[in-house]
Design a protein around this motif. Structure first.
Motif, PDB file in Angstrom:
ATOM      1  N   UNK A 142       0.813  -1.226   0.000  1.00  0.00           N
ATOM      2  CA  UNK A 142       0.000   0.000   0.000  1.00  0.00           C
ATOM      3  C   UNK A 142       0.841   1.270   0.000  1.00  0.00           C
ATOM      4  N   UNK A 143       2.152   1.141   0.263  1.00  0.00           N
ATOM      5  CA  UNK A 143       3.046   2.313   0.292  1.00  0.00           C
ATOM      6  C   UNK A 143       3.428   2.677  -1.135  1.00  0.00           C
ATOM      7  N   UNK A 144       3.244   3.956  -1.463  1.00  0.00           N
ATOM      8  CA  UNK A 144       3.597   4.429  -2.806  1.00  0.00           C
ATOM      9  C   UNK A 144       5.091   4.729  -2.865  1.00  0.00           C
ATOM     10  N   UNK A 145       5.745   4.255  -3.911  1.00  0.00           N
ATOM     11  CA  UNK A 145       7.151   4.550  -4.133  1.00  0.00           C
ATOM     12  C   UNK A 145       7.250   5.630  -5.201  1.00  0.00           C
ATOM     13  N   UNK A 146       7.949   6.718  -4.855  1.00  0.00           N
ATOM     14  CA  UNK A 146       8.100   7.845  -5.775  1.00  0.00           C
ATOM     15  C   UNK A 146       9.588   7.995  -6.090  1.00  0.00           C
ATOM     16  N   UNK A 147       9.991   7.634  -7.311  1.00  0.00           N
ATOM     17  CA  UNK A 147      11.409   7.758  -7.661  1.00  0.00           C
ATOM     18  C   UNK A 147      11.803   9.224  -7.877  1.00  0.00           C
ATOM     19  N   UNK A 148      13.063   9.504  -7.567  1.00  0.00           N
ATOM     20  CA  UNK A 148      13.652  10.826  -7.821  1.00  0.00           C
ATOM     21  C   UNK A 148      12.908  11.972  -7.146  1.00  0.00           C
ATOM     22  N   UNK A 149      12.442  11.727  -5.906  1.00  0.00           N
ATOM     23  CA  UNK A 149      11.812  12.809  -5.137  1.00  0.00           C
ATOM     24  C   UNK A 149      12.306  12.760  -3.711  1.00  0.00           C
ATOM     25  N   UNK A 150      12.703  13.820  -3.127  1.00  0.00           N
ATOM     26  CA  UNK A 150      12.598  15.220  -3.557  1.00  0.00           C
ATOM     27  C   UNK A 150      13.705  15.669  -4.495  1.00  0.00           C
ATOM     28  N   UNK A 151      14.681  14.755  -4.771  1.00  0.00           N
ATOM     29  CA  UNK A 151      15.729  15.105  -5.722  1.00  0.00           C
ATOM     30  C   UNK A 151      16.142  13.848  -6.469  1.00  0.00           C
ATOM     31  N   UNK A 152      16.797  14.007  -7.609  1.00  0.00           N
ATOM     32  CA  UNK A 152      17.229  12.844  -8.393  1.00  0.00           C
ATOM     33  C   UNK A 152      18.072  11.877  -7.559  1.00  0.00           C
ATOM     34  N   UNK A 153      17.781  10.580  -7.728  1.00  0.00           N
ATOM     35  CA  UNK A 153      18.511   9.551  -7.026  1.00  0.00           C
ATOM     36  C   UNK A 153      17.897   9.120  -5.710  1.00  0.00           C
ATOM     37  N   UNK A 154      16.912   9.882  -5.215  1.00  0.00           N
ATOM     38  CA  UNK A 154      16.246   9.539  -3.965  1.00  0.00           C
ATOM     39  C   UNK A 154      14.947   8.815  -4.279  1.00  0.00           C
ATOM     40  N   UNK A 155      14.711   7.695  -3.609  1.00  0.00           N
ATOM     41  CA  UNK A 155      13.448   6.971  -3.733  1.00  0.00           C
ATOM     42  C   UNK A 155      12.641   7.256  -2.478  1.00  0.00           C
ATOM     43  N   UNK A 156      11.519   7.942  -2.640  1.00  0.00           N
ATOM     44  CA  UNK A 156      10.690   8.368  -1.510  1.00  0.00           C
ATOM     45  C   UNK A 156       9.591   7.337  -1.258  1.00  0.00           C
ATOM     46  N   UNK A 157       9.407   6.977   0.006  1.00  0.00           N
ATOM     47  CA  UNK A 157       8.339   6.056   0.407  1.00  0.00           C
ATOM     48  C   UNK A 157       7.207   6.887   0.992  1.00  0.00           C
TER      49      UNK A 157
END
Length: 180
Positions: free
Chosen positions: A11-26
């Motif tokens: 159920x956790x959304x993975x957002x690539x390159x946020x808040x900056x390139x190379x960061x994978x935000x959960x």
């Protein structure tokens, strides 16, 4: 990983390159928006601590407040807020910690706990562990005992859960994201 953990992780959304390139935000907002996933999340924590004598849940600013308030209610425990510096109106203790580029601080009211209180320290995720380490030091300075440090997500590649364990803290997370 059990059924609850796997369904929460999905159920956790993975957002690539946020808040900056190379960061994978959960992104945990998708868990909160899904009433079944949110209930499973809170139930995972409640079942973990049900039957233990927990006096307080210490919740870290700000996403930890979401989990902490529901958990404190279910455990019939007090809720204590660990805030960013400058947000609490009474006498406080402050603990600084290192960030990637600089320092930050968390604070706690001096009268937040009684000596010997049994506390669960909770936040949404454990990354580098800096915030949770600082919060744990504040709680211990007051004389309370941390039963466990708990979070929805562990990012073990960043080493935070290991640092917490090296400080003698028990760590519980519902799910983890390794190597991605």
């Amino acid at each position: 990983m059990d059924y609850f953990s796997e369904s929460i992780k999905q159920a956790i959304r993975t957002v690539p390159d946020w808040p900056k390139p190379g960061v994978t935000f959960r992104d945990i907002t998708t868990v909160l928006q899904d009433k079944t996933a949110f209930r499973k999340l809170i139930d995972a924590f409640v079942h973990r601590y049900h039957g233990e004598k927990i006096d307080a849940v210490a919740a870290v600013d700000a996403r930890g407040f979401i989990i902490g308030s529901a958990l404190a209610y279910e455990l019939n425990a007090s809720l204590v807020l660990v805030r960013k510096k400058g947000k609490l109106p009474f006498d406080t203790l402050v603990e600084d910690y290192e960030l990637e580029y600089g320092t930050a601080s968390v604070e706690l009211h001096k009268d937040a706990f009684k000596s010997g209180d049994k506390v669960v320290l909770v936040d949404d995720l454990i990354a580098t562990g800096g915030t949770m380490l600082a919060a744990s030091r504040l709680i211990r300075r007051i004389g309370a005992e941390i039963v466990e440090v708990a979070a929805m997500i562990d990012l073990p590649d960043l080493g935070g859960s290991r640092k917490l364990q090296e400080e003698g803290l028990q760590v519980y997370t519902v799910c983890s994201f390794e190597g991605d």
